[in-house]
Design an enzyme around this catalytic site. Structure first.
Site, mmCIF file in Angstrom:
data_model
loop_
_atom_site.group_PDB
_atom_site.id
_atom_site.type_symbol
_atom_site.label_atom_id
_atom_site.label_comp_id
_atom_site.label_asym_id
_atom_site.label_seq_id
_atom_site.Cartn_x
_atom_site.Cartn_y
_atom_site.Cartn_z
ATOM 1 N N SER A 25 0.872 -1.189 0.000
ATOM 2 C CA SER A 25 0.000 0.000 0.000
ATOM 3 C C SER A 25 0.900 1.227 0.000
ATOM 4 O O SER A 25 2.076 1.133 0.360
ATOM 5 C CB SER A 25 -0.849 -0.009 1.281
ATOM 6 O OG SER A 25 -1.479 1.236 1.492
ATOM 7 N N TYR A 57 -2.022 -1.694 10.623
ATOM 8 C CA TYR A 57 -2.046 -1.791 9.158
ATOM 9 C C TYR A 57 -0.741 -1.250 8.572
ATOM 10 O O TYR A 57 -0.091 -1.891 7.736
ATOM 11 C CB TYR A 57 -3.251 -0.993 8.631
ATOM 12 C CG TYR A 57 -3.470 -1.072 7.142
ATOM 13 C CD1 TYR A 57 -4.188 -2.128 6.582
ATOM 14 C CD2 TYR A 57 -2.966 -0.087 6.284
ATOM 15 C CE1 TYR A 57 -4.404 -2.199 5.216
ATOM 16 C CE2 TYR A 57 -3.174 -0.151 4.918
ATOM 17 C CZ TYR A 57 -3.894 -1.211 4.385
ATOM 18 O OH TYR A 57 -4.095 -1.277 3.021
HETATM 19 N N1 LIG Z 1 -8.663 -0.784 -1.455
HETATM 20 C C1 LIG Z 1 -7.631 0.011 -1.318
HETATM 21 O O1 LIG Z 1 -7.728 1.240 -1.456
HETATM 22 C C2 LIG Z 1 -6.270 -0.535 -1.031
HETATM 23 C C3 LIG Z 1 -5.177 0.329 -1.138
HETATM 24 C C4 LIG Z 1 -3.905 -0.174 -0.867
HETATM 25 C C5 LIG Z 1 -3.744 -1.500 -0.506
HETATM 26 N N2 LIG Z 1 -4.819 -2.305 -0.394
HETATM 27 C C6 LIG Z 1 -4.605 -3.687 0.005
HETATM 28 O O2 LIG Z 1 -5.138 -4.541 -0.962
HETATM 29 C C7 LIG Z 1 -5.530 -5.761 -0.348
HETATM 30 C C8 LIG Z 1 -6.963 -6.093 -0.763
HETATM 31 O O3 LIG Z 1 -7.810 -5.064 -0.301
HETATM 32 P P1 LIG Z 1 -9.279 -4.820 -0.869
HETATM 33 O O4 LIG Z 1 -9.500 -3.359 -0.815
HETATM 34 O O5 LIG Z 1 -9.457 -5.555 -2.136
HETATM 35 O O6 LIG Z 1 -10.140 -5.469 0.326
HETATM 36 P P2 LIG Z 1 -11.426 -6.410 0.350
HETATM 37 O O7 LIG Z 1 -11.982 -6.257 1.721
HETATM 38 O O8 LIG Z 1 -12.307 -6.168 -0.819
HETATM 39 O O9 LIG Z 1 -10.782 -7.867 0.196
HETATM 40 C C9 LIG Z 1 -9.926 -8.394 1.178
HETATM 41 C C10 LIG Z 1 -10.094 -9.893 1.187
HETATM 42 O O10 LIG Z 1 -9.201 -10.432 2.197
HETATM 43 C C11 LIG Z 1 -9.903 -11.457 2.861
HETATM 44 N N3 LIG Z 1 -9.379 -11.699 4.196
HETATM 45 C C12 LIG Z 1 -9.387 -10.847 5.256
HETATM 46 N N4 LIG Z 1 -8.914 -11.473 6.351
HETATM 47 C C13 LIG Z 1 -8.598 -12.738 5.980
HETATM 48 C C14 LIG Z 1 -8.089 -13.855 6.675
HETATM 49 N N5 LIG Z 1 -7.841 -13.831 8.000
HETATM 50 N N6 LIG Z 1 -7.880 -15.008 5.994
HETATM 51 C C15 LIG Z 1 -8.163 -15.084 4.666
HETATM 52 N N7 LIG Z 1 -8.667 -14.048 3.955
HETATM 53 C C16 LIG Z 1 -8.887 -12.893 4.610
HETATM 54 C C17 LIG Z 1 -11.334 -10.934 2.927
HETATM 55 O O11 LIG Z 1 -12.264 -11.973 3.237
HETATM 56 C C18 LIG Z 1 -11.507 -10.329 1.564
HETATM 57 O O12 LIG Z 1 -11.984 -11.271 0.618
HETATM 58 C C19 LIG Z 1 -5.353 -5.579 1.156
HETATM 59 O O13 LIG Z 1 -4.118 -6.149 1.562
HETATM 60 C C20 LIG Z 1 -5.293 -4.070 1.305
HETATM 61 O O14 LIG Z 1 -4.548 -3.685 2.425
HETATM 62 C C21 LIG Z 1 -6.097 -1.863 -0.643
#
Ligand SMILES: NC(=O)c1ccc[n+]([C@@H]2O[C@H](COP(=O)([O-])OP(=O)(O)OC[C@H]3O[C@@H](n4cnc5c(N)ncnc54)[C@H](O)[C@@H]3O)[C@@H](O)[C@H]2O)c1
Length: 256
Positions: free
Chosen positions: A138, A151
């Protein structure tokens, strides 16, 4: 698409929602066979089934699930060439009130589990000479914001893990890279926008523009497919020379 890509197997954690789902879909379109790991929930099973992904139910907060997930992927799909450490979640609280068990879980899911999956998958990832690990970090792997201590600590750590693994893997044709997105329109971020609108008394559009995108040069949320397109390149044979890289896709957030 090359013949080699057609035969490759990918495991995407958190692969039934948001960025992970977009990456899984893109890899499938690139010709890979795809397993998605996620918490064992009916919706996750349904999404995986509808999209033709192999579903690996696992809780990344549990060490034994990490080992089993690698074993199940290899036994279902015959190998493991591309590992995407993507699963994650947010908890927002000041340090003095941050729940200690939530800290432990977040560090486990977003830092320890990527380490364990890389470790357990290593013999498979290094087998074909074109292995890939892609860690979804991120902008918060580079910079901090208040109230997100676990985080941000996990994401900073994930960049360190990426660089270390890259140095250890290079001789075996395995590349290890991190992608650092800015805000992407996913269920995780839509939840944050709704929360902030409530607590700040703003509309959701105002939260997007005035709060979330304030430091960004491009005032528009990314889409999960934008991250998936970059992951597709990093996973491709063409990216063989890129390793230990920390790739920003952040709307210019960290340019200043
Ligand atoms: N959305 C953003 O703006 C953004 C920005 C930078 C980084 N990220 C990173 O991208 C990644 C995905 O984020 P997203 O926005 O798609 O989120 P999201 O909530 O849509 O998806 C996250 C997924 O991780 C799964 N998950 C959570 N805890 C878990 C566990 N204990 N075991 C197995 N699976 C688990 C959830 O069930 C979900 O399907 C994350 O690591 C997040 O930190 C997101």
């Amino acid at each position: 698409m090359t013949a080699q890509q057609e035969q490759r197997v990918a495991l995407v954690t958190g692969g039934t929602s948001g960025i992970g789902l977009a990456i899984a879909g893109r890899f499938q379109a690139d010709g890979m066979r795809v397993a998605v790991l996620d918490l064992d929930r009916p919706h996750a099973r349904e999404v995986a089934g509808q999209r033709g992904f192999t579903f690996i139910p696992a809780d990344l907060a549990r060490r034994e699930d990490c080992r089993r997930a690698v074993e199940e992927t290899v036994s279902a799909l015959g190998g493991l060439d591309v590992l995407v450490n993507n699963a994650g979640f947010q908890h927002i609280d000041p340090i003095k009130e941050f729940p200690e068990d939530t800290w432990d879980t977040m560090l486990h899911v977003m830092l320890t589990a990527p380490f364990l999956l890389i470790k357990y998958a290593w013999p498979h990832l290094t087998r074909g000479g074109q292995g890939r690990v892609i860690n979804i970090a991120s902008i918060h792997g580079h910079v901090a914001s208040p109230f997100k201590s676990a985080y941000i600590s996990a994401k900073h750590g994930l960049i360190g893990l990426t660089r270390t693994a890259a140095l250890e893997a290079g001789e075996q044709g395995l590349t290890v890279n991190a992608i650092c997105p800015g805000y992407v329109r996913t269920p995780l971020v839509e939840g944050q926008i709704a929360d902030q609108a409530r607590t700040r008394g703003l509309s959701e559009a105002e939260v997007e523009q005035k709060v979330m995108l304030e430091p960004a040069a491009i005032k528009k949320l990314l889409n999960p497919e934008d991250v998936a397109a970059l992951a597709s390149y990093v996973a491709s044979p063409a990216a063989w020379g890129m390793t230990g890289a920390v790739l920003d896709l952040d709307l210019g957030w960290t340019a200043r």
